[in-house]
Motif scaffolding. Structure first.
Motif, short mmCIF file in Angstrom:
data_model
loop_
_atom_site.label_atom_id
_atom_site.label_comp_id
_atom_site.label_asym_id
_atom_site.label_seq_id
_atom_site.Cartn_x
_atom_site.Cartn_y
_atom_site.Cartn_z
N SER A 277 0.83 -1.21 0.00
CA SER A 277 0.00 0.00 0.00
C SER A 277 0.86 1.25 0.00
CB SER A 277 -0.95 0.00 1.20
OG SER A 277 -0.24 -0.02 2.42
N GLU A 278 2.02 1.20 0.69
CA GLU A 278 2.93 2.35 0.71
C GLU A 278 3.45 2.65 -0.71
OE1 GLU A 278 7.21 3.72 2.72
OE2 GLU A 278 6.17 1.92 3.45
N ILE A 279 3.78 1.61 -1.45
CA ILE A 279 4.27 1.79 -2.83
C ILE A 279 3.18 2.40 -3.70
CG2 ILE A 279 4.93 0.53 -4.92
CD1 ILE A 279 6.51 -1.38 -3.04
N ALA A 280 1.95 1.89 -3.59
CA ALA A 280 0.84 2.43 -4.39
C ALA A 280 0.61 3.90 -4.09
CB ALA A 280 -0.43 1.63 -4.12
N LYS A 281 0.66 4.27 -2.82
CA LYS A 281 0.45 5.68 -2.45
C LYS A 281 1.59 6.55 -2.96
CE LYS A 281 -0.37 4.51 1.90
NZ LYS A 281 -0.66 4.59 3.35
N ASN A 282 2.82 6.04 -2.90
CA ASN A 282 3.96 6.79 -3.43
C ASN A 282 3.83 7.04 -4.92
OD1 ASN A 282 6.34 7.57 -1.66
ND2 ASN A 282 5.93 5.53 -0.89
N ARG A 298 -9.36 1.21 0.80
CA ARG A 298 -9.19 -0.05 0.08
C ARG A 298 -7.71 -0.40 -0.09
NH1 ARG A 298 -13.44 2.13 -3.37
NH2 ARG A 298 -15.41 1.22 -2.69
N ILE A 299 -6.91 0.61 -0.38
CA ILE A 299 -5.48 0.39 -0.58
C ILE A 299 -4.82 -0.12 0.70
CG2 ILE A 299 -3.27 1.58 -0.99
CD1 ILE A 299 -4.80 3.34 -3.00
N GLU A 300 -5.28 0.39 1.84
CA GLU A 300 -4.65 0.05 3.12
C GLU A 300 -5.29 -1.17 3.79
OE1 GLU A 300 -4.87 3.69 5.31
OE2 GLU A 300 -3.00 4.47 4.43
N ARG A 301 -6.29 -1.75 3.14
CA ARG A 301 -6.99 -2.89 3.72
C ARG A 301 -6.08 -4.12 3.74
NH1 ARG A 301 -12.50 -3.56 0.82
NH2 ARG A 301 -12.77 -1.47 1.67
N ILE A 385 -17.49 -9.91 3.68
CA ILE A 385 -16.22 -9.74 4.39
C ILE A 385 -15.50 -8.49 3.90
CG2 ILE A 385 -13.95 -10.78 4.83
CD1 ILE A 385 -15.31 -13.52 4.32
N ASP A 386 -15.51 -8.28 2.58
CA ASP A 386 -14.75 -7.18 1.98
C ASP A 386 -15.49 -6.74 0.72
OD1 ASP A 386 -12.99 -5.49 0.74
OD2 ASP A 386 -11.37 -6.93 0.51
N ASP A 387 -15.93 -5.51 0.69
CA ASP A 387 -16.71 -4.98 -0.44
C ASP A 387 -15.82 -4.88 -1.68
OD1 ASP A 387 -19.02 -3.94 -1.62
OD2 ASP A 387 -18.37 -1.89 -1.25
N ASN A 388 -15.58 -6.03 -2.35
CA ASN A 388 -14.60 -6.08 -3.43
C ASN A 388 -15.23 -6.20 -4.81
OD1 ASN A 388 -14.38 -9.19 -4.41
ND2 ASN A 388 -14.88 -9.13 -2.22
N ILE A 417 -17.22 -1.90 -11.06
CA ILE A 417 -16.24 -0.99 -11.69
C ILE A 417 -16.18 0.36 -10.96
CG2 ILE A 417 -16.31 -2.08 -13.95
CD1 ILE A 417 -18.14 0.13 -14.90
N GLN A 418 -17.16 0.62 -10.11
CA GLN A 418 -17.05 1.80 -9.26
C GLN A 418 -15.98 1.56 -8.19
OE1 GLN A 418 -20.58 2.73 -7.02
NE2 GLN A 418 -19.81 4.71 -6.35
N ILE A 419 -15.96 0.34 -7.65
CA ILE A 419 -14.94 -0.03 -6.67
C ILE A 419 -13.57 -0.08 -7.32
CG2 ILE A 419 -14.10 -1.91 -5.19
CD1 ILE A 419 -17.01 -2.65 -4.66
#
Length: 621
Positions: A277-282, A298-301, A385-388, A417-419
């Protein structure tokens, strides 16, 4: 020219009015702005680029930062509260963006403002008013000349730009581990980072399926970027040793082959999710892409706390993507093992649901109610469990093909596709629904084109594209797509059958028969089929071929396909009877019957209309 200038002023005024009303909303981005102003995202991008020399996302971000400056000058709230008030979900990201744009941290605004006021008081203007106006007029003239030059320059540059959006391709990670069996880990981390980036709607991220094609590629980054039509490329090496992970990553601006960010990360294996998640945010920060609060969440989940379950999940995906004969069986077995280790591993449920639905779709017939309910339960459990996105897409597919519940199908597919705006599967499933059920050819083609862009080497989206073109009677385009399908998988019979129908409608009988024979030769182990096809043609010509295909489909009890071949004989009675049997067996291909070119001449038949009514597909619905 004056008229054009006035229209530009009106456009910018509208643009700023919309932003004025929405800048505080965290989820208000390029898509929402384009919708409110009445342009497509690419049209809006070109217009703002022409007028202002910046991208749409940059314009929105800078508008928010200007508002932040005003709030900070007014000294009414804290920096963190200002960040949220102007639509930034992360105060850290706000601080970085503000510093980059203004040139100093937000906490220094009051100091800088006082400093500026002191200078203004000590150095009053000594110019007469008429001279001040002359200087101002001169500045305006110079600015107009500069803007005109910028307009022409941007107009020229727009024709050579790789893409109108922030587009990213993640190359397969190079595995530097001593244990080469860790390739599943390298591929898995790459896939997770693609998934994280895909959740950011301002980015266009090429799918894992497509990027796997570049594992052994010797192409340069600019060459790959040009082929995929992307602006940025990520490459990485990864090493896993016992419980430690080292990952070296590099982000490159493809057009100039210029490195814009790189870092060497060292983490414990148990912290791999926070690293991803750190790489994606960077990456998002370096590309100046805004991350909404929902996207950040979602990224940090964290998908699982059980690292053994995660490792098995990566092995399962690696086996499935290897496409060997036993890969699906291995994958299913591992997924059930994963759920024993962690009964709350959402993606394992989603994967099992997808496998079951794909198997059900492949056979069209003899799908039991129990099978449908089992697949639905898996998809629903995954979502609980996870709104994926994958869970919602699977549920939408079930409602679409098997339960014929159009309202729920559309709701689930759109939510998928909204998620994840970069989920190619979600786009192609929605395209099929829009084309076959709603008859919205334009929006269907838009989503299908997105799917093919995101997943360039995937077979299914292009196969759907070939069928759309055929049903639209655009046979030359359908043939083009079928030829591309052969490049992807020369042994898949569907490309040849697509061309068989195309050439029949073009009146090129010899080509049609050659496609049929080649396809059946590659797609079937029974060598007698070719002899039977030739015998059927020698006896009764092309009608003999249709009759042979009808008899083959009857043996498999696929009455929908049987109806399609009866239509080529113009045998109305048997077309209708076969469709009735198809309805009775609840054939999952029936949702396509209204859009099928092969059935266009039978729409006036009362029984045909009755079946459409039963499916809630009649024109009056």
């Amino acid at each position: 020219m004056a008229k054009k200038d006035q229209s530009d002023v009106v456009f910018l005024k509208r643009l700023n009015t919309i932003l004025e009303n929405n800048y505080s909303k965290e989820d208000f981005g390029v898509k929402e702005l384009a919708s409110q102003i009445g342009l497509s995202r690419s049209q809006l991008h070109r217009k703002i680029k022409t007028e202002c020399g910046k991208s749409t996302s940059q314009y929105i971000r800078e508008f928010r930062l200007e508002k932040a400056v005003i709030l900070l000058q007014e000294n009414v709230t804290s920096v963190a509260e200002v960040a949220y008030n102007v639509g930034f979900s992360s105060p850290t990201y706000f601080n970085k963006s503000f510093n980059s744009y203004v040139g100093y941290p937000p906490g220094e605004v009051k100091y800088r403002l006082n400093e500026k006021r002191g200078i203004e008081k000590s150095k009053p203007s000594k110019l007469p008013k008429w001279k001040q106006l002359s200087v101002l007029l001169l500045v305006v003239i110079v600015l107009m000349i500069a803007l005109n030059t910028l307009f022409n320059k941007n107009k020229e540059e727009s024709t050579v730009a790789l893409t109108n959006e922030l587009s990213v391709a993640v190359l397969p990670f190079k595995n530097l581990s001593e244990d080469k069996n860790n390739q599943h880990f390298a591929d898995g981390v790459m896939g997770d980072i693609i998934t994280h980036l895909s959740a950011i709607k301002e980015l266009r991220v090429i799918s894992r399926t497509t990027m796997d094609q570049y594992k052994e590629s010797t192409m340069t980054i600019p060459e790959i970027a040009k082929e995929l039509k992307v602006s940025y490329v990520i490459e990485s090496t990864i090493q896993k040793y016992q419980d430690s992970v080292r990952l070296i990553i590099q982000l490159t601006e493809a057009e100039n082959d210029k490195n814009i960010w790189g870092e060497d990360f060292r983490r414990e294996f148990k912290n791999i999710f926070s690293l991803e998640s750190e790489i994606a945010k960077n990456v998002a920060y370096k590309l100046k892409a805004t991350i909404s609060p929902n996207e950040l969440e979602r990224i940090e989940r964290v998908p699982t706390e059980n690292m053994d379950a995660y490792n098995l999940y990566l092995k399962g995906n690696y086996s499935f993507n290897s496409n060997n004969n036993d890969s699906l069986l291995v994958y299913k077995k591992l997924l059930y093992q994963i759920l024993e280790l962690d009964p709350n591993f959402a993606m394992a449920y989603a994967a099992l649901a997808r496998i079951k639905i794909q198997r059900m779709r492949s056979k069209y017939i003899a799908v039991t109610k129990e099978e449908i309910e089992e697949a639905k339960a898996l998809a629903i459990r995954s979502i609980e469990i996870d709104d994926n996105a994958r869970g919602h897409a699977s549920l939408g597919w079930l409602y679409f093909w098997f339960e014929w519940n159009w309202n729920e199908a559309e709701k689930e597919l759109r939510h998928a596709i909204q998620i994840n705006p970069n989920y190619a599967g979600g786009h192609v499933y929605l395209a099929e629904f829009l084309y076959n059920i709603k008859g919205d050819i334009s929006e269907a083609r838009k989503h299908l084109d997105i799917a093919m862009y995101l997943s360039h080497y995937a077979y299914y989206p292009r196969s759907v594209s070939a069928s759309f073109y055929f049903n639209d009677a655009n046979f030359s385009k359908s043939i083009e797509e079928a030829e591309k399908l052969k490049e992807i998988d020369e042994n898949n019979i569907s490309a040849y059958m697509s061309n068989f129908h195309n050439y029949i409608f073009l009146g090129e009988e010899t080509k049609a028969i050659n496609e049929l024979k080649t396809g059946w030769e590659k797609g079937n182990e029974n060598s007698n089929f070719i002899i039977q096809i030739e015998e059927a043609y020698n006896k009764q010509g092309i009608d003999g071929i249709y009759k042979w295909l009808i008899e083959y489909e009857k043996k498999t009890s696929d009455w929908y396909s049987t109806a399609r071949y009866y239509s080529l004989l113009d045998d109305k009675e048997n077309v209708i009877n076969s469709l009735k049997k198809s309805y009775e067996q609840h054939n999952s291909a029936l949702p396509k019957m209204k859009s099928e070119l092969l059935f266009k001449d039978f729409h006036t038949d009362s029984t045909f209309q009755v079946i459409l009514d039963e499916l809630n597909l009649s024109d009056s619905d």
